[in-house]
Design a protein around this motif. Structure first.
Motif, PDB file in Angstrom:
ATOM      1  N   LYS A  39      31.225  35.252  40.630  1.00 56.43           N
ATOM      2  CA  LYS A  39      30.237  36.339  41.053  1.00 56.43           C
ATOM      3  C   LYS A  39      29.200  35.169  41.778  1.00 56.43           C
ATOM      4  CE  LYS A  39      32.239  39.987  38.503  1.00 56.43           C
ATOM      5  NZ  LYS A  39      31.325  41.906  37.921  1.00 56.43           N
ATOM      6  N   CYS A  42      27.409  35.112  38.134  1.00 58.23           N
ATOM      7  CA  CYS A  42      27.326  33.972  37.215  1.00 58.23           C
ATOM      8  C   CYS A  42      29.014  33.884  37.155  1.00 58.23           C
ATOM      9  CB  CYS A  42      27.595  36.089  35.866  1.00 58.23           C
ATOM     10  SG  CYS A  42      28.641  36.945  36.839  1.00 58.23           S
ATOM     11  N   CYS A  44      31.655  35.046  36.124  1.00 61.70           N
ATOM     12  CA  CYS A  44      32.889  36.061  36.256  1.00 61.70           C
ATOM     13  C   CYS A  44      33.807  36.269  37.657  1.00 61.70           C
ATOM     14  CB  CYS A  44      31.965  37.516  36.627  1.00 61.70           C
ATOM     15  SG  CYS A  44      32.014  37.728  34.444  1.00 61.70           S
ATOM     16  N   THR A  56      33.735  40.934  33.567  1.00 60.62           N
ATOM     17  CA  THR A  56      32.333  41.523  33.609  1.00 60.62           C
ATOM     18  C   THR A  56      32.422  40.203  31.971  1.00 60.62           C
ATOM     19  OG1 THR A  56      32.831  42.561  32.043  1.00 60.62           O
ATOM     20  CG2 THR A  56      32.145  43.577  33.745  1.00 60.62           C
ATOM     21  N   CYS A  57      30.408  40.257  32.316  1.00 62.74           N
ATOM     22  CA  CYS A  57      29.972  38.932  31.286  1.00 62.74           C
ATOM     23  C   CYS A  57      28.475  39.710  30.919  1.00 62.74           C
ATOM     24  CB  CYS A  57      29.950  37.740  31.701  1.00 62.74           C
ATOM     25  SG  CYS A  57      28.114  37.596  32.636  1.00 62.74           S
ATOM     26  N   CYS A  60      26.490  40.099  34.315  1.00 61.20           N
ATOM     27  CA  CYS A  60      26.559  41.060  35.146  1.00 61.20           C
ATOM     28  C   CYS A  60      26.781  42.631  34.563  1.00 61.20           C
ATOM     29  CB  CYS A  60      28.128  40.671  36.538  1.00 61.20           C
ATOM     30  SG  CYS A  60      29.523  40.377  35.642  1.00 61.20           S
TER      31      CYS A  60
HETATM   32 ZN   LIG Z   1      29.315  38.464  35.148  1.00 57.69          ZN
END
Ligand SMILES: [Zn+2]
Length: 494
Positions: A39, A42, A44, A56-57, A60
């Motif tokens: 992304k 990040c 991901c 996701t993390c 995000c």
């Molecule tokens: Zn993320």
């Protein structure tokens, strides 16, 4: 919240009637999803089809206390696009926060470029030679997706933070057809650059259309409306056409156009009001404090430039010059990179046994028809560059006739295979034995005295009848050139 706009009565006058009085002024804002591995801010994954919220993390998801880090691959992709449209790249650009509340935006703001986009002033030229200015392109992150079930709604944030380019044209487009062509060209470019898969139906390209009308011959712009998130080339054309009719109808009745944001409903073919200017949100942009300046010096852009592939337009002109094919064929062959590659590989493999023009004809008619109908990928497992080249070589060397070649190709498209084997298994080798051809030709002439008289009396068309009959007896295996030659000799000798 939404209401259908007035029914449109101008449609009875026809589109040309409307265009005679009103000049459409159209600008497009295109969101293009970049196909980076991770992304924008990040690590991901961006892969499509993952379980909801798998990619996701904390960054995000917008959890507190985390910091975004800019993805350099995304910036390089953005630079490729800027260079491809001849835009000016800003050496120092920056990100801002665009603030609004929506369930698929947990941060409460989107990180985007606002007053300092990374590039400006590019252009794309339509086939008519008309230049469409691209005012700016900026980088931004995508939001998530709301999914509405029967009893509950859900949020999937896999898409949140995926890098997008927003490509903003000047209001230089004057018809739905031009808008369509502009979009196709953009898609072709992003695919050539390999920065996006360019699939409109899957949402990799989404388009907002700004439409207004002005009286023909006047310079001042009318009030514009914006149609949000149109998701196919066809719908872009339909939505703009509908909007032109709708606005013309209001203006013809002395009414004013309201500045509204619209949604296009593909099922009814109509636009619906989503919100008016008064309800449009004030995004309160401010500089993103967690990201520094984006530096793009000339060394970096020159490095990216050195890796740019040949673009569709350059390839098109080269195909015309190198292979002597018609402009329209070159255009079709170069719109998709893979198709262009297939054509060029076949031409090189055939090694001048068949003219590139014939290769182009075969690919654009027979091959593409099966490719589209059977949804082949590039290259197809059934008909490869190798087997397709062999087929055309058999045709070029007059081992088989054009008619037989089509029959062989049909078999290859159905179940693959080697054309030489198919020809031999079916006994389809072309017959160039003149005595065998002559015997059949004599018989046909003897059996049709009336046609002979008609032909000798000046009815040239009847010649085709004789050719057809002789080829029919041979089931398409006689060499057609020899058949022509033989019939001419016999008829004029008789
Ligand atoms: Zn993320």
């Amino acid at each position: 919240m939404s209401s259908t706009v007035n029914t449109v009565s101008s449609s009875t006058q026809g589109f040309d009637g409307v265009l005679a009085r009103w000049e459409p002024v159209i600008g497009l804002e295109v969101h293009c999803q970049l196909k980076t591995e991770s992304k924008l801010f990040c690590a991901c994954k961006t892969s499509f089809g993952a379980l909801a919220n798998q990619n996701t993390c904390p960054v995000c998801l917008g959890l507190p206390g985390v910091l975004p880090v800019l993805n350099h691959q995304a910036v390089d992709y953005a630079i490729r696009m800027a260079l491809a449209i001849g835009a000016e790249i800003r050496p120092k650009s920056s990100f801002s926060r665009k603030q609004y509340f929506y369930p698929d935006l947990p941060k409460g703001y989107q990180i985007t470029q606002y007053d300092l986009p990374y590039c400006e002033n590019g252009a794309l030229v339509l086939d008519s030679g008309k230049k469409i200015t691209i005012q700016r392109i900026h980088m931004e992150e995508d939001a998530g997706k709301n999914i509405h079930g029967d009893a509950s709604s859900y949020v999937d944030l896999n898409r949140a933070g995926i890098p997008l380019l927003e490509i903003v044209s000047a209001p230089d487009l004057s018809s739905p057809t031009e808008a369509h062509e502009y979009l196709r060209k953009l898609r072709s470019i992003v695919r050539y650059l390999e920065i996006s898969d360019g699939n409109m139906e899957e949402g990799s390209i989404r388009c907002d259309c700004n439409v207004s009308l002005r009286k023909r011959g006047t310079a001042a712009f009318g009030t514009r409306t914006e149609i949000k998130n149109v998701n196919s080339f066809k719908n872009v054309e339909r939505a703009i056409t509908y909007e032109i009719f709708r606005q013309a109808d209001l203006l013809d009745h002395g009414e004013k156009i309201k500045q509204v944001t619209l949604l296009f409903d593909a099922a009814s073919g109509k636009t619906q009001v989503m919100r008016s200017k008064e309800d449009s949100p004030d995004y309160r942009y401010f500089p993103e404090p967690d990201l520094g300046t984006v530096f793009i010096d000339s060394q970096r852009s020159e490095h990216v430039r050195s890796q740019l592939p040949e673009l569709p337009e350059q390839k098109r002109f080269r195909f015309q010059a190198d292979y002597g094919i018609a402009a329209a064929d070159a255009y079709q062959l170069t719109e998709e990179k893979e198709l262009a590659l297939f054509f060029e590989s076949v031409v090189q493999k055939i090694d001048s046994k068949v003219s590139p023009k014939i290769v182009a004809n075969w690919i654009l008619s027979e091959y593409l028809r099966e490719h589209n109908a059977r949804q082949w990928s590039w290259p197809s497992d059934l008909v490869s560059v190798e087997t397709f080249s062999s087929l055309l070589r058999l045709l070029g060397e007059e081992v088989i006739s054009g008619k037989i070649a089509k029959m062989v190709f049909d078999q290859m498209a159905e179940k693959g295979g080697n054309p030489e084997t198919i020809v031999h298994e079916n006994g389809w080798v072309q017959i160039s034995d003149t005595s065998e051809i002559e015997a059949v030709a004599r018989k046909i002439i003897e059996e049709n005295p009336d046609q002979v008289a008609a032909y000798l009396g000046g009815k040239q068309k009847v010649f085709g009848f004789f050719v057809g009959q002789v080829l029919k007896v041979s089931q398409g295996r006689f060499n057609p050139n020899l058949v022509n030659e033989c019939l001419r000799k016999l008829l004029h000798g008789s």
